[in-house]
Enzyme design. Structure first.
Site, short mmCIF file in Angstrom:
data_model
loop_
_atom_site.label_atom_id
_atom_site.label_comp_id
_atom_site.label_asym_id
_atom_site.label_seq_id
_atom_site.Cartn_x
_atom_site.Cartn_y
_atom_site.Cartn_z
N GLU A 40 0.81 -1.21 0.00
CA GLU A 40 0.00 0.00 0.00
C GLU A 40 0.85 1.26 0.00
OE1 GLU A 40 -0.49 -1.16 4.67
OE2 GLU A 40 -2.25 -1.00 3.38
N ASP A 148 -2.06 -5.83 12.79
CA ASP A 148 -1.13 -6.32 11.77
C ASP A 148 0.23 -6.62 12.38
OD1 ASP A 148 -0.50 -7.12 9.21
OD2 ASP A 148 -0.27 -5.10 8.39
N ASP A 418 -4.28 -39.27 35.41
CA ASP A 418 -4.59 -38.61 34.15
C ASP A 418 -4.68 -37.11 34.42
OD1 ASP A 418 -5.75 -37.47 31.95
OD2 ASP A 418 -7.25 -39.04 31.67
N1 LIG Z 1 11.25 3.80 10.01
C1 LIG Z 1 11.76 2.86 9.23
N2 LIG Z 1 13.07 2.59 9.22
C2 LIG Z 1 13.57 1.62 8.43
N3 LIG Z 1 12.84 0.86 7.61
C3 LIG Z 1 11.51 1.07 7.56
C4 LIG Z 1 10.90 2.07 8.35
N4 LIG Z 1 9.58 2.05 8.11
C5 LIG Z 1 9.37 1.07 7.20
N5 LIG Z 1 10.52 0.46 6.86
C6 LIG Z 1 10.67 -0.65 5.90
O1 LIG Z 1 9.59 -0.63 4.99
C7 LIG Z 1 8.78 -1.81 5.11
C8 LIG Z 1 7.31 -1.49 4.89
O2 LIG Z 1 6.86 -0.57 5.86
P1 LIG Z 1 5.33 -0.59 6.35
O3 LIG Z 1 5.01 -1.92 6.88
O4 LIG Z 1 5.12 0.57 7.24
O5 LIG Z 1 4.62 -0.37 4.94
P2 LIG Z 1 3.31 -1.03 4.30
O6 LIG Z 1 3.18 -0.52 2.94
O7 LIG Z 1 2.18 -0.82 5.24
O8 LIG Z 1 3.67 -2.57 4.23
P3 LIG Z 1 2.67 -3.87 4.29
O9 LIG Z 1 2.89 -4.57 3.04
O10 LIG Z 1 3.21 -4.63 5.47
O11 LIG Z 1 1.31 -3.39 4.55
C9 LIG Z 1 9.10 -2.33 6.50
O12 LIG Z 1 8.91 -3.71 6.58
C10 LIG Z 1 10.56 -1.94 6.66
O13 LIG Z 1 11.39 -2.91 6.05
MN LIG Z 2 4.07 -3.54 6.90
MN LIG Z 3 0.62 -2.16 6.25
#
Ligand SMILES: Nc1ncnc2c1ncn2[C@@H]1O[C@H](COP(=O)(O)OP(=O)(O)OP(=O)(O)O)[C@@H](O)[C@H]1O
Ligand SMILES: [Mn+2]
Ligand SMILES: [Mn+2]
Length: 649
Positions: A40, A148, A418
């Site tokens: 997303e 989540d 048991d």
């Molecule tokens: N603050 C941060 N510092 C470092 N890496 C980050 C940070 N925020 C996010 N990431 C990286 O980006 C990835 C995705 O972030 P996030 O889960 O917030 O996005 P999403 O689009 O909601 O993902 P999902 O597919 O889980 O819904 C994380 O798994 C992480 O690897």
């Molecule tokens: Mn995520």
């Molecule tokens: Mn997410």
């Protein structure tokens, strides 16, 4: 980092903050390279006023997506906890919508485990579990459910401390009842096509009530937490035995379709394989994980309980680790080894220690034989047993066999226990009860000695529980393990059977079953009345009568602290004189009697080789084949000389 320019709100005015800038001049930030493309959003490595940050830029294709962005931002503005990914700024005005987070250097936990193949020490596991627990406790106390929780949303800083991220699905608990799963899925979850592959990967963290499209609560986070901590302990992707993510996901997708995995988790209680004790995981941590993923949300602990338990476990691990007295060869190599010194409570040992033999040295005293004259009939005994876990995950049955007890050639004792709500009471009793029986045997009649042995075992066990609870070796609240028990005592030609609960003993007399015990269950009217009279409620639940809040089916037992004195340990004694027409004695836990009648049991033995251990095994195997889902323990005692060649009486 960057100045706040008033009015500090998003374009709609719904998001406000006094500390976090909500709109930024373009010159203050720079997006460098994308580091993750989520379902997303895209997350960028970026700079904000010179500092390294992570920028989450959502995919905004519908009005719903925009609403969702504002909801996430509103929520993030309210949150401030060291265990949560920290929002440092946002830009919430067209054409750019972005969330700026503190940058966490050590990647997310899923990558750390499955790409870097990180092996955390037990200390590191406990620290992460505890920090994460506290973050979730903070959220739940604010009335927020994350929805989540999974390793990909747990970010690690340079010290490997966890920070829970991704509030894309988070909601106020009060709004949850209005969300159907249909909405939940479309609220940003992958549903098909390109993202199909990731769907099973997300399903594995979802609680059964979500998969069942039932009401979800904050306890659904507890479930996901349990699955995630077990993944951290084992290092393998749930439902695979693989570490590396790419491989694991292929296996996962090949082994299960979305529907199959859902059905297995919901209806068959499928869970990932629990971490091994041998790998050094404290058993209290394993039991906590199991309670977190209990199918019934009400049975899962709250994060208040989880944090409290984890703190205690950490204290014990610290205290137990590497005492100075150990030899250098045993010094811990790394954290995992620490736990060799984490002494578990062994309930077998506890039973032995708390029921010390008091009369052992009085060798001139005789056990019971003086109660009875030399009779003209002498049974000739041979005995054997078989015990199986059956289809259960854990073994909670125990038994003992003491032929020629205390060197008396005419005195023999056998017992089966048991366990329920854990194996502790059964393990304790298997060692303690024979000792109490012997201790009282020098002065009491067999009947009185049996009654004393049962009640003293029960008291000693419950005292032991209180003791260990006070000294904090047990920290599970509301843990009241118990067991049913049946014991047979043969003195010369007299047979005494003491029973409390739903184990059963029968004789084969002239080829027909002769019951030596009565089942003490709430469906028996007399027992039900007795329990109610002693102040514990008995209710019809689902399919049968059940006792108290614990919903026990049995009305007598050792242990079950919360149901005493109504669920008494006092046994019912049945006695008889053995004669030439008594062929054998069969004792078994209810796992056998659930699927085999007394007649079935006698007739199966009739066409089995006359060897007691083989007869026991044959009975247990037959019970498993007939669908018994319980642990099964069988003791067979032949009372006449038999030749193994003799197949039919
Ligand atoms: N603050 C941060 N510092 C470092 N890496 C980050 C940070 N925020 C996010 N990431 C990286 O980006 C990835 C995705 O972030 P996030 O889960 O917030 O996005 P999403 O689009 O909601 O993902 P999902 O597919 O889980 O819904 C994380 O798994 C992480 O690897
Ligand atoms: Mn995520
Ligand atoms: Mn997410």
């Amino acid at each position: 980092m960057v100045e706040i320019v008033e009015p500090n709100t998003c374009v709609r005015g719904c998001c406000t903050s006094s500390t976090i800038p909500l709109h930024l001049p373009p010159s203050s930030y720079a997006l460098l390279a994308p580091i993750a493309r989520g379902s997303e959003s895209t997350v960028y490595d970026a700079r904000l006023g010179g500092a390294r940050v992570a920028v989450k830029k959502p995919v905004l294709s519908t009005a719903d997506d925009l609403d969702k962005f504002h909801r996430e931002l509103q929520l993030l503005c309210k949150l401030d906890h060291p265990g949560l990914a920290k929002l440092v700024a946002a830009h919430a005005r067209p054409p750019n919508y972005m969330l700026f987070f503190q940058f966490y250097e050590s990647r997310n936990l899923a990558e750390k485990l499955h790409v870097q193949e990180w092996n955390p020490s037990i200390d590191q596991v406990l620290t992460i579990a505890c920090d994460l627990g506290k973050a979730l406790q903070y959220l739940h106390n604010l009335g927020i459910v994350h929805r989540d929780v999974k390793p990909a949303n747990i970010l690690l800083d340079k010290d490997l401390r966890p920070h829970l991220a991704d509030f894309g699905l988070a909601m106020y608990k009060k709004d949850l009842k209005h969300v159907s799963v249909e909405n939940w899925k479309s609220s940003g979850k992958p549903t098909g096509g390109f993202h199909k592959r990731n769907m099973v990967g997300t399903l594995i963290y979802m609680a059964p009530e979500i998969l069942r499209k039932d009401i979800q609560t904050e306890k659904s986070d507890v479930y996901s937490f349990g699955i995630s901590i077990n993944e951290l302990l084992t290092g393998v992707v749930p439902y695979t035995d693989l570490r590396a993510e790419a491989q694991a996901h292929t296996v996962l997708e090949m082994s299960y379709t979305e529907q199959q995995l859902t059905a297995a988790v919901v209806s068959e209680g499928l869970r990932p394989i629990l971490a091994h004790r041998e790998a050094g995981a404290p058993s209290d941590l394993l039991s906590l994980i199991k309670r977190c993923w209990d199918p019934n949300p009400l049975h899962r602990p709250s994060f208040d309980d989880i944090v409290e338990e984890l703190t205690l476990i950490m204290e014990h691990v610290e205290k137990g680790s590497c005492p100075p007295s150990v030899s250098p060869s045993n010094q811990c190599q790394h954290g995992m080894m620490d736990l060799q010194y984490f002494k578990e409570l062994n309930w077998f040992d506890q039973g032995e220690q708390l029921a010390r033999i008091t009369n052992a040295e009085k060798s001139n005293m005789r056990l019971w034989v003086s109660f009875f004259n030399e009779s003209h009939y002498h049974p000739t005994l041979s005995w054997g047993s078989f015990a199986t876990c059956g289809r259960r995950e854990t073994m909670e049955d125990t038994h003992f066999m003491l032929p020629q007890m205390c060197n008396e050639k005419d005195v023999h004792a056998f017992g089966i226990f048991d366990g329920h709500r854990g194996a502790a009471a059964a393990e304790f009793s298997a060692r303690a009860l024979p000792v109490f029986l012997q201790n009282t045997g020098y002065t009491c009649s067999p009947t009185d000695a049996l009654i004393e042995a049962f009640t003293r075992t029960d008291e000693a066990f419950r005292d032991g529980l209180v003791l260990h609870r006070n000294s904090k070796r047990i920290f599970q609240k509301d843990w009241h393990p118990g067991c049913t028990a049946v014991t047979a005592l043969i003195v010369r030609n007299r047979l005494f059977v003491a029973n409390a609960g739903d184990c059963r003993a029968i004789l084969s007399r002239s080829g027909h079953p002769f019951p030596m015990s009565k089942d003490h269950v709430a469906s028996c009217a007399d027992e039900r009345m007795r329990v109610i009279k002693e102040g514990i409620e008995v209710k019809w639940l689902v399919d049968t009568w059940r006792v108290g809040p614990a919903a026990l089916q049995v009305t007598r037992s050792i242990g079950d602290d919360d149901l005493k004195p109504a669920v008494t340990a006092r046994p019912e004694i049945t006695e008889t004189s053995l004669a030439a027409d008594d062929e054998l004695l069969v004792m078994a836990s209810d796992g056998l009697w659930d699927v085999l009648s007394n007649e079935d049991v006698i007739s199966i033995i009739k066409d089995t080789v006359k060897e007691p251990a083989m007869c026991s095994k044959r009975l247990a195997t037959e019970a498993v084949e007939r669908g018994s889902k319980d642990n099964i323990t069988v003791v067979v005692v032949f009372l006449r000389p038999v030749s193994t060649a003799e197949r039919i009486y």
